[in-house]
Design an enzyme around this catalytic site. Sequence first.
Site, PDB file in Angstrom:
ATOM      1  N   GLU A   1      68.913 -61.050  51.358  1.00  0.00           N
ATOM      2  CA  GLU A   1      67.748 -60.867  52.223  1.00  0.00           C
ATOM      3  C   GLU A   1      66.580 -60.261  51.467  1.00  0.00           C
ATOM      4  O   GLU A   1      66.768 -59.508  50.518  1.00  0.00           O
ATOM      5  CB  GLU A   1      68.074 -59.872  53.337  1.00  0.00           C
ATOM      6  CG  GLU A   1      69.239 -60.246  54.175  1.00  0.00           C
ATOM      7  CD  GLU A   1      69.609 -59.121  55.139  1.00  0.00           C
ATOM      8  OE1 GLU A   1      70.544 -59.315  55.914  1.00  0.00           O
ATOM      9  OE2 GLU A   1      68.961 -58.062  55.115  1.00  0.00           O
TER      10      GLU A   1
ATOM     11  N   CYS B   1      60.235 -56.056  50.287  1.00  0.00           N
ATOM     12  CA  CYS B   1      61.449 -55.304  50.002  1.00  0.00           C
ATOM     13  C   CYS B   1      62.481 -56.298  49.485  1.00  0.00           C
ATOM     14  O   CYS B   1      62.803 -57.265  50.170  1.00  0.00           O
ATOM     15  CB  CYS B   1      61.936 -54.636  51.288  1.00  0.00           C
ATOM     16  SG  CYS B   1      63.535 -53.821  51.111  1.00  0.00           S
TER      17      CYS B   1
ATOM     18  N   CYS C   1      77.135 -54.860  48.016  1.00  0.00           N
ATOM     19  CA  CYS C   1      76.963 -53.581  47.332  1.00  0.00           C
ATOM     20  C   CYS C   1      78.308 -52.882  47.256  1.00  0.00           C
ATOM     21  O   CYS C   1      79.133 -52.992  48.163  1.00  0.00           O
ATOM     22  CB  CYS C   1      75.973 -52.703  48.086  1.00  0.00           C
ATOM     23  SG  CYS C   1      75.587 -51.149  47.236  1.00  0.00           S
TER      24      CYS C   1
ATOM     25  N   CYS D   1      78.211 -46.872  51.391  1.00  0.00           N
ATOM     26  CA  CYS D   1      77.617 -45.857  52.282  1.00  0.00           C
ATOM     27  C   CYS D   1      78.020 -46.149  53.727  1.00  0.00           C
ATOM     28  O   CYS D   1      77.971 -47.292  54.180  1.00  0.00           O
ATOM     29  CB  CYS D   1      76.104 -45.851  52.142  1.00  0.00           C
ATOM     30  SG  CYS D   1      75.550 -45.443  50.472  1.00  0.00           S
TER      31      CYS D   1
ATOM     32  N   CYS E   1      75.521 -47.985  56.255  1.00  0.00           N
ATOM     33  CA  CYS E   1      74.766 -49.147  55.768  1.00  0.00           C
ATOM     34  C   CYS E   1      75.460 -50.462  56.103  1.00  0.00           C
ATOM     35  O   CYS E   1      76.670 -50.611  55.909  1.00  0.00           O
ATOM     36  CB  CYS E   1      74.594 -49.029  54.260  1.00  0.00           C
ATOM     37  SG  CYS E   1      73.724 -50.408  53.514  1.00  0.00           S
TER      38      CYS E   1
ATOM     39  N   CYS F   1      68.527 -52.948  56.188  1.00  0.00           N
ATOM     40  CA  CYS F   1      69.247 -53.466  55.050  1.00  0.00           C
ATOM     41  C   CYS F   1      70.562 -54.162  55.429  1.00  0.00           C
ATOM     42  O   CYS F   1      71.451 -53.558  55.997  1.00  0.00           O
ATOM     43  CB  CYS F   1      69.522 -52.272  54.136  1.00  0.00           C
ATOM     44  SG  CYS F   1      70.431 -52.630  52.685  1.00  0.00           S
TER      45      CYS F   1
HETATM   46  N1  SAH Z   1      71.135 -48.876  46.943  1.00  0.00           N
HETATM   47  C1  SAH Z   1      69.833 -48.308  46.983  1.00  0.00           C
HETATM   48  C2  SAH Z   1      68.763 -49.226  47.576  1.00  0.00           C
HETATM   49  C3  SAH Z   1      69.114 -50.016  48.819  1.00  0.00           C
HETATM   50  S1  SAH Z   1      69.215 -49.136  50.345  1.00  0.00           S
HETATM   51  C4  SAH Z   1      69.842 -46.961  47.694  1.00  0.00           C
HETATM   52  O1  SAH Z   1      70.906 -46.582  48.185  1.00  0.00           O
HETATM   53  O2  SAH Z   1      68.841 -46.265  47.706  1.00  0.00           O
HETATM   54  C5  SAH Z   1      67.592 -48.569  50.696  1.00  0.00           C
HETATM   55  C6  SAH Z   1      67.529 -47.357  51.598  1.00  0.00           C
HETATM   56  O3  SAH Z   1      67.911 -47.696  52.944  1.00  0.00           O
HETATM   57  C7  SAH Z   1      68.474 -46.246  51.161  1.00  0.00           C
HETATM   58  O4  SAH Z   1      67.827 -44.994  51.265  1.00  0.00           O
HETATM   59  C8  SAH Z   1      69.589 -46.361  52.195  1.00  0.00           C
HETATM   60  O5  SAH Z   1      70.333 -45.181  52.300  1.00  0.00           O
HETATM   61  C9  SAH Z   1      68.808 -46.726  53.438  1.00  0.00           C
HETATM   62  N2  SAH Z   1      69.598 -47.263  54.546  1.00  0.00           N
HETATM   63  C10 SAH Z   1      70.746 -47.961  54.517  1.00  0.00           C
HETATM   64  N3  SAH Z   1      71.176 -48.249  55.760  1.00  0.00           N
HETATM   65  C11 SAH Z   1      70.263 -47.726  56.610  1.00  0.00           C
HETATM   66  C12 SAH Z   1      70.148 -47.670  58.031  1.00  0.00           C
HETATM   67  N4  SAH Z   1      71.041 -48.254  58.814  1.00  0.00           N
HETATM   68  N5  SAH Z   1      69.074 -47.030  58.544  1.00  0.00           N
HETATM   69  C13 SAH Z   1      68.133 -46.481  57.742  1.00  0.00           C
HETATM   70  N6  SAH Z   1      68.184 -46.500  56.409  1.00  0.00           N
HETATM   71  C14 SAH Z   1      69.252 -47.094  55.846  1.00  0.00           C
END
Ligand code: SAH
Length: 342
Positions: free
Chosen positions: A90, A103, A110, A114, A117, A330
């Site tokens: 995406e 973006c 990944c 997390c 996510c 994301c």
């Molecule tokens: N892997 C990298 C970049 C991709 S995620 C990172 O972790 O920074 C980009 C941002 O979106 C990160 O800060 C991540 O923690 C956040 N993110 C992921 N899922 C999310 C969600 N459901 N709501 C808000 N932010 C989220």
Amino acid sequence: MPVLPGATREEILQVVRTLGQPDYRAQQIAEWVYHKGARTYDQMTNLPLSLRRSLSDLLLLQRLDVVRAQRSADGTVKYLFALADGERVEAVFLPYDDRTAVCISTQVGCAAGCRFCATAQMGFSRNLTAGEMVDEVLSIQQLSGQRVSHVVYMGMGEPLWNLPDVVKSVLLLNREVGISQRHITVSTVGVVPGIYELAQHRLQITLAISLHAPNDDLRARIMPVGRKWKVQELIDAARYYTETTGRKVTFEYLLLRGVNDAPEHAHALAKLVKGLVCNVNLIPFNQVETPDGFTRPESSRVARFRKVLQEAGIAVTQRVEKGHDISAACGQLKLETARARA
Ligand code: SAH
């Protein structure tokens, strides 16, 4: 074989010379790919037909295909792209009053896992190449008909686990597409060795670090990488990054209701980042289905958290949220499309 987009000017030049062509052909080819959005050599009408034919043997021209586009009422458009091997990623187009941002994803899936996510739920397939990352920007520029001014590496994947290609893509976006390094942000889950390595490239980009918790226990609970790298190691790496590059870092702080959004957390966070050349970006959780059933804090709680930081003298911003109506978080669109197919 080098691939376009993705090949540098030098790589294109080498191919042009191998074919016994004058050097200015490299400029023409780069122009077609990085500015005019050519999808085939046949579109490069100022190149002799014979050259167009022979180029494809030495320099692969391979573009992304759009699978789906979802438009939000606020102008945000989320694209699902198919890569040459059928994998999907995406990227999001984000128009603001004063800039146009994209973006982009850096990996298919990944491995960070997390807990909050959507991408984490797909597991990891592979790294994107520099060319595929650049193509996300080129394709969106073409599809939207608007010039992109800012690029954020905040889509699917962990950029610092794909560091060589991420750096190459930054340089291509800068030198070939014409996007200022200062308008590029790379966001990391907090890969400590990767931060030190990125600093050595001395790029003028912004590094954003997904901190999301002010102590090790809490961080490890929501981000498995927190078991590998301690919060203090991350802060030390951030300090090294600012000292080496002269750039401010951004700490991203995702707010999850009842998990990390209490005033005590804000106080601890302020203490942690105090003295660093940085700002804190607050991100209220974008609702996705997760195993832990996380929810988003009420806005009064977000405001309270923000106030504690401000009163401690920390520069705070809050993410301008866009695309709520189109699953712009994301990994969401890909996950939905995959579920619908299943
Ligand atoms: N892997 C990298 C970049 C991709 S995620 C990172 O972790 O920074 C980009 C941002 O979106 C990160 O800060 C991540 O923690 C956040 N993110 C992921 N899922 C999310 C969600 N459901 N709501 C808000 N932010 C989220």
